[in-house]
Scaffold this active site. Structure first.
Site, PDB file in Angstrom:
ATOM      1  N   ASN A 154       0.871  -1.179   0.000  1.00 22.82           N
ATOM      2  CA  ASN A 154       0.000   0.000   0.000  1.00 22.82           C
ATOM      3  C   ASN A 154       0.903   1.221   0.000  1.00 22.82           C
ATOM      4  O   ASN A 154       1.472   1.568   1.026  1.00 22.82           O
ATOM      5  CB  ASN A 154      -0.899  -0.035   1.257  1.00 22.82           C
ATOM      6  CG  ASN A 154      -1.738   1.223   1.393  1.00 22.82           C
ATOM      7  OD1 ASN A 154      -1.820   2.035   0.463  1.00 22.82           O
ATOM      8  ND2 ASN A 154      -2.356   1.395   2.558  1.00 22.82           N
TER       9      ASN A 154
ATOM     10  N   LYS B 254       0.119   4.235  -0.276  1.00 25.83           N
ATOM     11  CA  LYS B 254      -0.529   5.431   0.281  1.00 25.83           C
ATOM     12  C   LYS B 254      -0.271   6.624  -0.652  1.00 25.83           C
ATOM     13  O   LYS B 254      -0.158   6.434  -1.862  1.00 25.83           O
ATOM     14  CB  LYS B 254      -0.054   5.674   1.712  1.00 25.83           C
ATOM     15  CG  LYS B 254      -0.182   4.401   2.569  1.00 25.83           C
ATOM     16  CD  LYS B 254      -0.101   4.644   4.029  1.00 25.83           C
ATOM     17  CE  LYS B 254      -0.249   3.311   4.758  1.00 25.83           C
ATOM     18  NZ  LYS B 254      -0.419   3.449   6.192  1.00 25.83           N
TER      19      LYS B 254
ATOM     20  N   HIS C   6      -9.846   1.299   4.428  1.00 29.91           N
ATOM     21  CA  HIS C   6      -8.585   1.477   5.147  1.00 29.91           C
ATOM     22  C   HIS C   6      -8.832   2.417   6.322  1.00 29.91           C
ATOM     23  O   HIS C   6      -9.622   3.362   6.219  1.00 29.91           O
ATOM     24  CB  HIS C   6      -7.512   2.040   4.210  1.00 29.91           C
ATOM     25  CG  HIS C   6      -6.155   2.018   4.835  1.00 29.91           C
ATOM     26  ND1 HIS C   6      -5.759   2.969   5.755  1.00 29.91           N
ATOM     27  CD2 HIS C   6      -5.125   1.142   4.719  1.00 29.91           C
ATOM     28  CE1 HIS C   6      -4.533   2.668   6.165  1.00 29.91           C
ATOM     29  NE2 HIS C   6      -4.122   1.570   5.558  1.00 29.91           N
TER      30      HIS C   6
ATOM     31  N   GLU D  42      -7.283   4.818   7.418  1.00 32.82           N
ATOM     32  CA  GLU D  42      -7.075   6.244   7.123  1.00 32.82           C
ATOM     33  C   GLU D  42      -8.295   6.819   6.400  1.00 32.82           C
ATOM     34  O   GLU D  42      -8.605   8.003   6.556  1.00 32.82           O
ATOM     35  CB  GLU D  42      -5.780   6.410   6.307  1.00 32.82           C
ATOM     36  CG  GLU D  42      -4.552   6.183   7.195  1.00 32.82           C
ATOM     37  CD  GLU D  42      -3.334   5.617   6.481  1.00 32.82           C
ATOM     38  OE1 GLU D  42      -3.257   5.696   5.251  1.00 32.82           O
ATOM     39  OE2 GLU D  42      -2.445   5.089   7.193  1.00 32.82           O
TER      40      GLU D  42
ATOM     41  N   GLU E 228      -5.964  -4.821  10.262  1.00 32.78           N
ATOM     42  CA  GLU E 228      -4.934  -3.815  10.507  1.00 32.78           C
ATOM     43  C   GLU E 228      -5.253  -3.058  11.791  1.00 32.78           C
ATOM     44  O   GLU E 228      -6.026  -2.083  11.767  1.00 32.78           O
ATOM     45  CB  GLU E 228      -4.866  -2.817   9.344  1.00 32.78           C
ATOM     46  CG  GLU E 228      -4.490  -3.433   8.022  1.00 32.78           C
ATOM     47  CD  GLU E 228      -3.869  -2.396   7.089  1.00 32.78           C
ATOM     48  OE1 GLU E 228      -2.740  -2.629   6.643  1.00 32.78           O
ATOM     49  OE2 GLU E 228      -4.500  -1.360   6.845  1.00 32.78           O
TER      50      GLU E 228
ATOM     51  N   GLY F 233       1.957   2.253  10.672  1.00 30.12           N
ATOM     52  CA  GLY F 233       2.929   3.333  10.546  1.00 30.12           C
ATOM     53  C   GLY F 233       3.603   3.718  11.848  1.00 30.12           C
ATOM     54  O   GLY F 233       4.267   4.746  11.929  1.00 30.12           O
TER      55      GLY F 233
ATOM     56  N   SER G  53       2.805  -2.143  10.270  1.00 30.08           N
ATOM     57  CA  SER G  53       4.249  -2.240  10.525  1.00 30.08           C
ATOM     58  C   SER G  53       4.823  -3.622  10.217  1.00 30.08           C
ATOM     59  O   SER G  53       5.773  -4.057  10.871  1.00 30.08           O
ATOM     60  CB  SER G  53       4.579  -1.814  11.969  1.00 30.08           C
ATOM     61  OG  SER G  53       4.200  -0.457  12.173  1.00 30.08           O
TER      62      SER G  53
HETATM   63  P1  PGA Z   1       2.402   0.261   7.565  1.00 33.09           P
HETATM   64  O1  PGA Z   1       0.976   0.501   6.856  1.00 33.09           O
HETATM   65  O2  PGA Z   1       2.931  -1.046   7.026  1.00 33.09           O
HETATM   66  O3  PGA Z   1       3.237   1.430   7.145  1.00 33.09           O
HETATM   67  O4  PGA Z   1       2.158   0.201   9.027  1.00 33.09           O
HETATM   68  C1  PGA Z   1       0.099  -0.558   6.604  1.00 33.09           C
HETATM   69  C2  PGA Z   1      -1.173  -0.030   6.021  1.00 33.09           C
HETATM   70  O5  PGA Z   1      -1.635   1.032   6.436  1.00 33.09           O
HETATM   71  O6  PGA Z   1      -1.761  -0.656   5.122  1.00 33.09           O
END
Ligand code: PGA
Length: 253
Positions: free
Chosen positions: A11, A13, A96, A98, A167, A173, A211
């Site tokens: 992803n 982003k 997601h 976000e 997640e 993140g 992460s």
């Molecule tokens: P990350 O993000 O691996 O940077 O924690 C995962 C995601 O949001 O899909």
């Protein structure tokens, strides 16, 4: 679970540029060969055409990061599932955290997005996960079940065609990964919920995200109900992403 291929989805982003994307995909293509697992990259919408061309003939599938809940019409700024399909999009992230957090997406909206994707022949990767406050309040199971229930309810027998990504919001993140045991416990709950909805639950890929990196992927992917990963930060570096793909392959039965 032995016959199902694992899926590693990056992803990106809101990261990338024409130049950076070309370099990253070149690095992935150079190292990927014919992996035993499925691989996808979820790219920002403006780069779908570029990345479609750059992954052509490789083992890397194209994914989008969001899709409209509507089919077409006066929805400025949105991309329909049919538009994503026009660029060979195989998967799309829906719900997601976000999007839920910064764009106010409700469970009902996420379910409608999954439905649009399925109708266009695109596999929705339905993201669920609890916040730190919810985990500390003992609500993890209730939250992820509520989020998934909306998608199950809206999609009926098509539910076996989805992918689910667990997640935990506190792990995204932050460098703070769920332990393999914590992740497996939630995945088992999701698997049971899917099993109550469809006889095909065993073939639904359940990804872990938050992460995931080259160092922790193997342990997470060794869990019985973890069928892959949704990888943010570590998907932006070819070497790291390739190591996660390698970890998935060595966990492939
Ligand atoms: P990350 O993000 O691996 O940077 O924690 C995962 C995601 O949001 O899909």
């Amino acid at each position: 679970m032995t016959e199902k291929k694992k899926l590693i989805a990056g992803n990106w982003k809101m990261n990338g540029s024409l130049q950076a994307n070309a370099a990253l995909l070149q690095g992935l293509r150079d190292g990927i060969g014919q992996p035993a697992c499925n691989v996808a990259v979820a790219v920002p919408a403006p780069y779908l055409a570029q990345v479609q061309a750059l992954v052509a003939g490789s083992a890397i599938a194209l994914a989008a990061q969001d899709v409209s809940q509507h089919e077409a019409g006066a929805f400025t700024g949105e991309s329909s599932a049919a538009m994503l399909r026009d660029f060979g999009t195989r998967y799309v992230l829906v719900g997601h955290s976000e999007r839920r957090q910064y764009h106010g997406e409700s469970d009902a909206v996420v379910a409608a997005k999954a439905k649009q994707a399925l109708a266009a022949g695109i596999t929705p990767i339905v993201c669920v996960g609890e916040t730190l406050e919810q985990r500390e309040a003992g609500q993890t199971e209730a939250v992820v079940k509520r989020q998934l229930a909306a998608v199950i309810q809206a999609n009926g027998h098509c539910i076996s065609e989805i992918v689910v990504a667990y997640e935990p919001v506190w792990a995204i993140g932050t460098g703070r990964t769920a332990t393999p045991e914590q992740a497996q416990a939630v995945h088992a709950v999701l698997r049971a919920q899917l099993a109550a909805a469809t006889a095909q639950a065993g073939r639904i890929a359940l990804l872990y995200g938050g992460s995931m990196n080259a160092a922790n992927a193997a342990q997470l992917l060794a869990q019985p109900d973890i069928d892959g990963g949704l990888v943010g930060g570590a998907s932006l570096k070819a070497a790291d992403f390739l190591q996660i793909i390698a970890a998935a392959q060595s966990n492939q039965a």
